[in-house]
Design an enzyme around this catalytic site. Structure first.
Site: not given
Length: 730
Positions: A147, A418
């Site tokens: 990292e 609906s």
């Protein structure tokens, strides 16, 4: 002497001598200003000439002049840009003003189901749980090598590393390296979201500098190791070591450390319990990174390459991941309301989840998607099931948690179609209409928009009962013109819709977006007779000392009535008819009174069925994340089928509750059926398809007691009931 000018004064004017003195005064000021400006200009000119003469000694020529000019302009524009981006970064700094920003929302939570059995864990391990010096050196080196190799050399932003990443990405023609430092990643985890935007990167950079100024490198590294998401719903290397290898983090090997360090980049993609080959390949890359960073030699990593880590087999585990994510957010919300909970962050939470129902919900969604999803171009689905008071017993947030942790049941906003119409009809009933009221179904034009029915045909005058049963589109729009859309919106909010509804002409037929969990809550108001049914998942929270910090039955007010009871009876009667004779016939349950409403949006992008009985309310949605159309999937097809599969199981072996306002005896199909509970005294009645959950739990307890007895006696024993409190289980 009347003509003597010395003897006359004009009223309101100064005498001549006085005017002369005033004129001389202002002329003096003017002369002073002119002189001062001239002298200042002369001095400034001499200074500039001297400065220019001085600079001529250092005048750059050729390439040096170009570099000098570029540097000068670069510094000027850089300073201006710094001020601008600093202004954009100000909102991010607000989060750092909290004194407890290091522990905000940091919970270590053990979740239990409604029966008290552990179902999973969430949250991060607290900062002081495992000191940095006790974390294996191999894991720390693997993290830094992968990292941020220059972590101890930069001050939050690694310009050299960013430039190197840009070069590598340009060579590869894509993103192969990231430029964010470990500190920047921590800033994102602590204060920001995962959105990809320039403003977030600006905030991230400034917060990284702020972290470096306020914390030591060791503190930053420790926070990162505790905060990074590691897949599987766990945060931090300590929790990840337990989840993936069933080990204390202190005991990790080099191969296991490399596998964990490989998760930072893409926790889901490289999670070993989901894709072990990919996780091992990624771990091999991490080992290479450690060698390239000179942290280890090739000889030191060869053993880890030949004997890669083996993760705990969790293929048979079906944790309620989506529910646990949602429940953790509910815990955080409660912490903001209850100070005692906010102070004690290692907690055990008893939830409303029913593991048997959750398993069936997962199975129903998976089965229908597997059998029909590809054929019908429907790749995603969501389901929320709750008892009528709002207690969530099952939740499915998508087709695969391993592939996507986005919870479509809670966070996705989709048009309800609906299935929104019951809000319109309930509003009509509260404004003078009833189910026998007649409204014409004929073409309707509102400006340039005209609602059309599903079959492009019109029925003429129809009752509201028929209109809702057949899901006619023109009727709810016509009703909204009578009493106003504002009242419909008010009704929806009262019932439980939390997202803002758009007041448009198409609102009555479901054009405004809602969430699945909100729709389940709203329909639960029908199921319980008109009381608010806000979705909840937490029953009780205790701290590490066993003290109760929150108990719902004591700490929450009683539900308030939000709809008139007689109007709820009317809507229930119609929605039962929708299942019995309308668009949701595929959702019928043998021997159980069920009500509900289908919903399908334009181009078949969203398909819904929200249905309920006296015992449960369940909302189901099918569609695609990218809003592409399905292949004619309607609410009465896949959603109703999924609902029926799940609800048929949920009603096995339980006492059927009465639906408010509906009598089963009045329904011919149900009256002729033989529900197990209604005919339980009949010796010849069919037995339920599965055992009662209490019976299952009792048998499990008996089995455990028998196994313990066999281990103690180390001899064969005849199968028989162990000493168990049977009365408590009845």
């Amino acid at each position: 002497m009347a003509d003597d000018p010395q003897s006359t004064d004009v009223p309101g004017t100064a005498p001549p001598r006085k005017r002369h003195r005033i004129r001389r005064f202002f002329l003096g000021i003017d002369a002073f200003v002119d002189t001062a400006l001239w002298k200042s200009g002369s001095v400034l000119r001499r200074v500039l000439e001297g400065y220019d003469a001085f600079l001529r000694r250092f005048r750059a020529k050729g390439i040096w002049r170009v570099l000098t000019e570029l540097s000068s302009d670069g510094l000027t524009y850089g300073l201006a840009g710094f001020i601008v981006v600093l202004a954009f970064a100000q909102p991010a700094f607000e989060a750092t003003r909290y004194a407890d920003w290091k522990t905000t929302d940091d919970f270590a939570v053990t979740f239990l189901d409604r029966f008290g059995n552990e179902i999973g864990r969430r949250g991060i391990v607290l900062n002081d749980s495992v000191p940095l010096e006790e974390i294996p050196d191999s894991l720390v080196k693997a993290t830094l090598a992968t990292e941020d190799r220059r972590f101890f050399l930069h001050f939050g932003i690694d310009f050299l590393g960013t430039f190197r990443a840009m070069v590598e990405n340009a060579r590869a023609g894509g993103v192969v390296q990231g430029g964010s430092t470990l500190t920047q990643q921590l800033a994102k985890n602590l204060f920001l979201t995962n959105e990809r935007s320039l403003s977030r990167k600006i905030k991230e950079a400034y917060l990284a500098l702020w972290l470096e100024a306020n914390l030591t490198k060791q503190e930053i590294l420790k926070l990162y190791l505790d905060r990074a998401y590691m897949g599987g719903g766990v945060f931090g290397v300590t929790a990840a070591a337990k989840f993936y290898f069933n080990k204390n983090v202190r005991e990790l090997t080099l191969a296991e450390s490399a596998m964990l360090a490989g998760l930072y980049k893409a926790p889901t993609k490289y999670a070993p319990h989901i894709n072990l080959p990919a996780a091992r390949a990624r771990a091999n890359e991490v080992l290479t990174n450690m060698v390239q960073a000179s942290f280890l030699t090739e000889g030191q990593v060869i053993g880890a390459r030949r004997n890669p880590a083996l993760a705990v087999d969790r293929s048979q585990e079906q944790l309620p991941e989506y529910f646990l994510d949602w429940a953790l957010e509910e815990v955080k919300k409660l912490a903001r309301r209850f100070p005692a909970l906010a102070r004690d962050r290692i907690v055990t939470v008893r939830t409303t989840l029913d593991p048997a129902l959750q398993h069936q919900a997962d199975l129903a969604v998976e089965t229908v998607l597997r059998e029909n999803g590809k054929l019908r171009d429907a790749r995603e689905a969501a389901l929320v099931s709750m008892v009528p008071d709002g207690a969530v017993v099952a939740m499915v947030g998508g087709s695969s948690y391993g592939e996507s942790q986005f919870n479509r049941a809670v966070n996705a906003l989709r048009q309800p179609g609906s299935s929104f119409k019951p809000f319109v009809y309930m509003t009509a009933f509260m404004n003078g209409y009833n189910q026998t009221s007649i409204v014409p179904d004929r073409p309707l034009h509102i400006g340039n928009w005209s609602p059309r029915n599903y079959g492009r045909s019109y029925r003429g005058p129809v009752t509201l009962r028929t209109a809702l049963t057949k899901s006619i589109n023109t009727i709810p729009v016509r009703l909204s013109l009578d009493f106003g859309r504002e009242k419909i919106i008010e009704t929806a909010y009262k019932m439980g819709v939390t997202h803002e509804l758009e007041n448009s002409v198409s609102l009555p037929i479901g054009s405004s977006e809602v969430t699945v969990i909100d729709m389940a809550s709203c329909y639960s108001v029908f199921a319980n007779g008109g009381y608010k049914a806000t979705a909840y998942g937490i029953l009780e929270i205790t701290n590490s000392a066993g003290e109760v910090l929150y108990r719902r039955e004591h700490d929450e007010p009683e539900a308030k009535r939000v709809l008139p009871e007689d109007k709820v009876f009317e809507i229930n009667d119609i929605l039962v008819n929708v299942v019995e004779a309308g668009t949701a016939r595929r959702a019928r349950l043998d021997g159980v009174v069920a009500a509900g409403k289908t919903g399908t949006t334009n181009a078949y992008r969203d398909a819904w069925f929200i249905g309920y009985t006296g015992n449960f309310t369940t909302a189901v949605w099918f569609g695609n994340d990218d809003f592409t159309s399905t292949r004619r999937v309607t609410g009465g097809s896949l959603p109703a089928m999924t609902w029926q599969k799940y609800m048929a199981y949920a009603h096995n072996g339980i006492e059927l509750a009465r639906m408010p306002g509906v009598e089963a005896e009045n329904l011919p199909r149900l009256a002729s059926s033989a529900p197990a509970k209604l005919v339980a005294k009949d010796a010849e009645a069919p037995q339920p398809r599965v055992l009662k959950r209490r019976t299952q739990d009792l048998l499990l307890r008996i089995g455990k007691d028998l196994r313990l007895l066999l281990e103690q006696t180390n001899a064969k024993a005849e199968t028989g009931p162990a000493p168990t409190d049977y009365a408590a289980a009845q």
